[in-house]
Design an enzyme around this catalytic site. Structure first.
Site, PDB file in Angstrom:
ATOM      1  N   CYS A  84      -9.528  -8.020   4.445  1.00 56.00           N
ATOM      2  CA  CYS A  84      -8.489  -9.057   4.618  1.00 56.00           C
ATOM      3  C   CYS A  84      -7.655  -8.760   5.861  1.00 56.00           C
ATOM      4  O   CYS A  84      -6.427  -8.969   5.870  1.00 56.00           O
ATOM      5  CB  CYS A  84      -7.581  -9.171   3.397  1.00 56.00           C
ATOM      6  SG  CYS A  84      -8.450  -9.674   1.938  1.00 56.00           S
ATOM      7  N   GLN A  92       0.821  -1.224   0.000  1.00 55.79           N
ATOM      8  CA  GLN A  92       0.000   0.000   0.000  1.00 55.79           C
ATOM      9  C   GLN A  92       0.848   1.265   0.000  1.00 55.79           C
ATOM     10  O   GLN A  92       0.311   2.368   0.041  1.00 55.79           O
ATOM     11  CB  GLN A  92      -0.940   0.013   1.220  1.00 55.79           C
ATOM     12  CG  GLN A  92      -2.022  -1.041   1.171  1.00 55.79           C
ATOM     13  CD  GLN A  92      -3.027  -0.815   0.043  1.00 55.79           C
ATOM     14  OE1 GLN A  92      -3.095   0.246  -0.568  1.00 55.79           O
ATOM     15  NE2 GLN A  92      -3.807  -1.847  -0.258  1.00 55.79           N
TER      16      GLN A  92
HETATM   17  N1  PLP Z   1      -0.643  -6.568   1.545  1.00 59.18           N
HETATM   18  C1  PLP Z   1      -1.461  -5.522   1.624  1.00 59.18           C
HETATM   19  C2  PLP Z   1      -1.193  -4.467   2.664  1.00 59.18           C
HETATM   20  C3  PLP Z   1      -2.552  -5.405   0.768  1.00 59.18           C
HETATM   21  O1  PLP Z   1      -3.364  -4.354   0.845  1.00 59.18           O
HETATM   22  C4  PLP Z   1      -2.773  -6.432  -0.179  1.00 59.18           C
HETATM   23  C5  PLP Z   1      -3.950  -6.391  -1.059  1.00 59.18           C
HETATM   24  O2  PLP Z   1      -4.941  -5.784  -0.766  1.00 59.18           O
HETATM   25  C6  PLP Z   1      -1.869  -7.502  -0.237  1.00 59.18           C
HETATM   26  C7  PLP Z   1      -0.815  -7.539   0.636  1.00 59.18           C
HETATM   27  C8  PLP Z   1      -2.036  -8.598  -1.236  1.00 59.18           C
HETATM   28  O3  PLP Z   1      -1.799  -8.086  -2.508  1.00 59.18           O
HETATM   29  P1  PLP Z   1      -2.033  -9.013  -3.795  1.00 59.18           P
HETATM   30  O4  PLP Z   1      -3.422  -9.520  -3.683  1.00 59.18           O
HETATM   31  O5  PLP Z   1      -1.841  -8.068  -4.931  1.00 59.18           O
HETATM   32  O6  PLP Z   1      -1.001 -10.089  -3.747  1.00 59.18           O
END
Ligand code: PLP
Length: 560
Positions: free
Chosen positions: A386, A221
């Site tokens: 999440c 982020q």
């Molecule tokens: N880490 C953070 C802080 C996130 O906001 C996200 C996705 O929302 C992820 C990891 C995972 O990213 P990705 O789904 O692109 O692998």
């Protein structure tokens, strides 16, 4: 050029807003839109220079390999990694974190000197992508340790969560004090996707290193908002996803120090990551190629390259615009007394905030608020983002999150605030209207037209729900698979259901279903068409598919 013309010009770089002008997009933390330069780069690569990398030596393939490797150097420069070798490609941040955690688990089992201690510190607000790989590592190592050890006093790995206060604000001293000689790893986001706070990574990695712990940073982020300098941050690894920084989906990266990447074993094996293969043994390439088995997402990497150039060129503008818009948003929100912002005490933030809604001590469901926002084409996310452990810690069932990018404008925020106020007013307003309890709930839908009237009637119906007492909001009565938590209990001796949901709209729908269910015998219920009943009342076609799916789970219990 005046400021609004500059903002307009920046926004025009994103064709999405031409194709979908009515959409107010406040969900850039989920994924950002793509500027034309990224779209063109990918289209050109597919149409004009398609060849595999690192395999063939003819000119086209060599050119594509050069371009592809040049992006590795470009990214290294962008985040100030010492060398392009310190960057490996992955499908996204999730895969990069899994790769690192898997490899560190192997180092732990091999008693490698890089792994010291028995504890992994994780912030409660981490994204699941930065929790689950570590949880799996711990389970795998502990299982193997207990299976193979004769020693009863063998040390097991454990996770130590460090939490913010109940307002979502971190006191970092708690984190510093938690780090000890027994800490092997600190896994932390640079910026929280649920709260928006920027964590002081420089201090955290310095403290980790004092205790020989590794500091692994999830930068997902941060990359579209901050100048990231991994050497200044002093972390051992840093990961990101292209699609959150104006690039395409399906590609991301991991940065690691030489010491770390050299020690980590491959995560997957196959073509291109080898030096030599025979049936008796194989030799792998050095990092980063040992982590890149198979054909990579070549066009994704090229698109990411264009996105990096875009961010680099516009970063000062992006930061200034986001700060102005965010300050404006917070001022507007501060005037709505039902809004409770979380994590606002941390001074350093990106343009992202999370909120819940409270009226006279009762919470208003963000899922209910979402209905009005969605109807007005305002795209944003409600739920746990999440980050379920954070929601459990804050004792909320989710939040409404607004995340702003520099392609947003003041009008987007004004529209959001207007619709939000109106949603809150209507949710609160329906409290004070009395329902007509001389008529059945179902009969009050007769002749109603338009979703506003239907929804108002659904919310009024919520007052007639036979409410299941809070002490019974337990797993045994929980209906899995609904958008919001729903509990439903049947008492055979009086042949009656009671139910509860935090959403007023869902309580209304439950009330309508239970009015019917409680009027039928068990045998009649088994053959009654509850879905058809809601459709005949004119309700179903106003509901989102996820609501309908959730209601199907409730209906399955009523008909059981
Ligand atoms: N880490 C953070 C802080 C996130 O906001 C996200 C996705 O929302 C992820 C990891 C995972 O990213 P990705 O789904 O692109 O692998």
């Amino acid at each position: 050029m005046d400021l609004s013309a500059i903002m307009q010009e920046f926004r025009q770089e994103f064709p999405f807003f031409k194709s979908y002008p009515e959409c107010i997009y406040l969900d850039s933390a989920a994924t950002t839109h793509k500027p034309q330069c990224v779209i063109d780069t990918i289209a050109q690569a597919q149409a004009q220079s398609n060849a595999n990398v690192h395999r063939s030596s003819y000119q086209l393939a060599a050119d594509v390999t050069r371009q592809y490797e040049a992006i590795r150097s470009r990214l290294a420069h962008f985040i100030n990694a010492p060398d392009s070798q310190n960057i490996f490609w992955a499908k996204g941040a999730t895969e990069a974190l899994n790769l690192i955690a898997y490899g560190l688990g192997e180092l732990c089992l091999a008693n490698h000197p890089l792994w010291q201690g028995n504890e992994i510190i994780i912030l409660t607000s981490e994204h699941h992508a930065n929790i689950l790989p570590w949880q799996q590592l711990i389970q795998r190592v502990n299982q193997i340790r207990s299976a193979y050890s004769q020693n009863e006093h063998i040390k097991m790995l454990r996770v130590t969560p460090v939490s913010p206060d109940k307002n979502g604000d971190y006191q970092y001293d708690e984190l510093y004090n938690a780090i000890s000689d027994d800490t092997a790893i600190i896994a932390i986001a640079h910026v929280s996707n649920a709260l928006g706070c920027i964590h002081p990574i420089e201090n955290i990695s310095a403290k980790a290193h004092q205790y020989n712990a590794l500091c692994i940073v999830d930068g997902t982020q941060a990359l579209a908002h901050l100048n990231v300098d991994v050497q200044a941050l002093g972390c051992d690894a840093y990961v990101g996803s292209s699609h959150k920084m104006f690039g395409p989906t399906g590609v991301g990266f991991g940065y690691g120090t030489d010491v770390l990447l050299d020690a980590l074993p491959p995560y997957q094996v196959g073509g291109e990551m080898i030096e030599h293969v025979s049936f008796t043994s194989s030799r792998f390439q050095s990092y980063p190629h040992k982590f890149e088995a198979g054909t990579p997402n070549i066009h994704g990497v090229l698109g990411l390259g264009a996105a990096i150039n875009f961010v680099d060129k516009h970063l000062a503008y992006i930061q200034r615009t986001e700060e102005n818009l965010f300050t404006y948003l917070l001022t507007q929100l501060s005037q709505i007394k039902q809004v409770r912002l979380l994590g606002q005490g941390n001074l350093h933030k990106i343009s992202l905030c999370s909120m819940v809604f409270v009226h006279n001590g009762d919470s208003l469901s963000h899922y209910d608020v979402l209905r009005w926002l969605d109807e007005a084409n305002i795209a944003l996310r409600v739920g746990h983002h999440c980050a379920m452990p954070l929601m459990q810690h804050l004792e909320v069932d989710g939040t409404l999150r607004v995340s702003i990018s520099a392609y947003n404008c003041v009008a987007d925020i004004d529209m959001f605030i207007d619709v939000l106020k109106s949603a809150i007013d209507q949710l609160i307003g329906s409290h004070d209207i009395l329902i007509n309890d001389s008529l059945s709930l179902a009969s009050q839908f007769n002749g109603l037209q338009g979703y506003e009237n239907i929804f108002r009637q659904i919310m009024l119906s919520s007052k007639a729900l036979p409410v299941l007492d809070a002490s019974k909001h337990i797993d045994a009565y929980h209906v899995a698979g609904c958008e919001v938590d729903v509990w439903l209990m049947y008492t055979p001796h009086n042949n009656a259901f009671e139910a509860f949901a935090n959403s007023k709209i869902i309580r209304g729908l439950l009330a309508i279903l239970l009015e019917k269910a409680n009027s039928l015998t068990a045998k009649e219920r088994r053959i009654f068409d509850f879905s058809g009943y809601l459709t005949a009342l004119g309700i179903t076609h106003h509901l989102s598919q996820s609501r309908v799916n959730g209601l199907d789970r409730v209906i399955a219990k009523l008909s059981a």
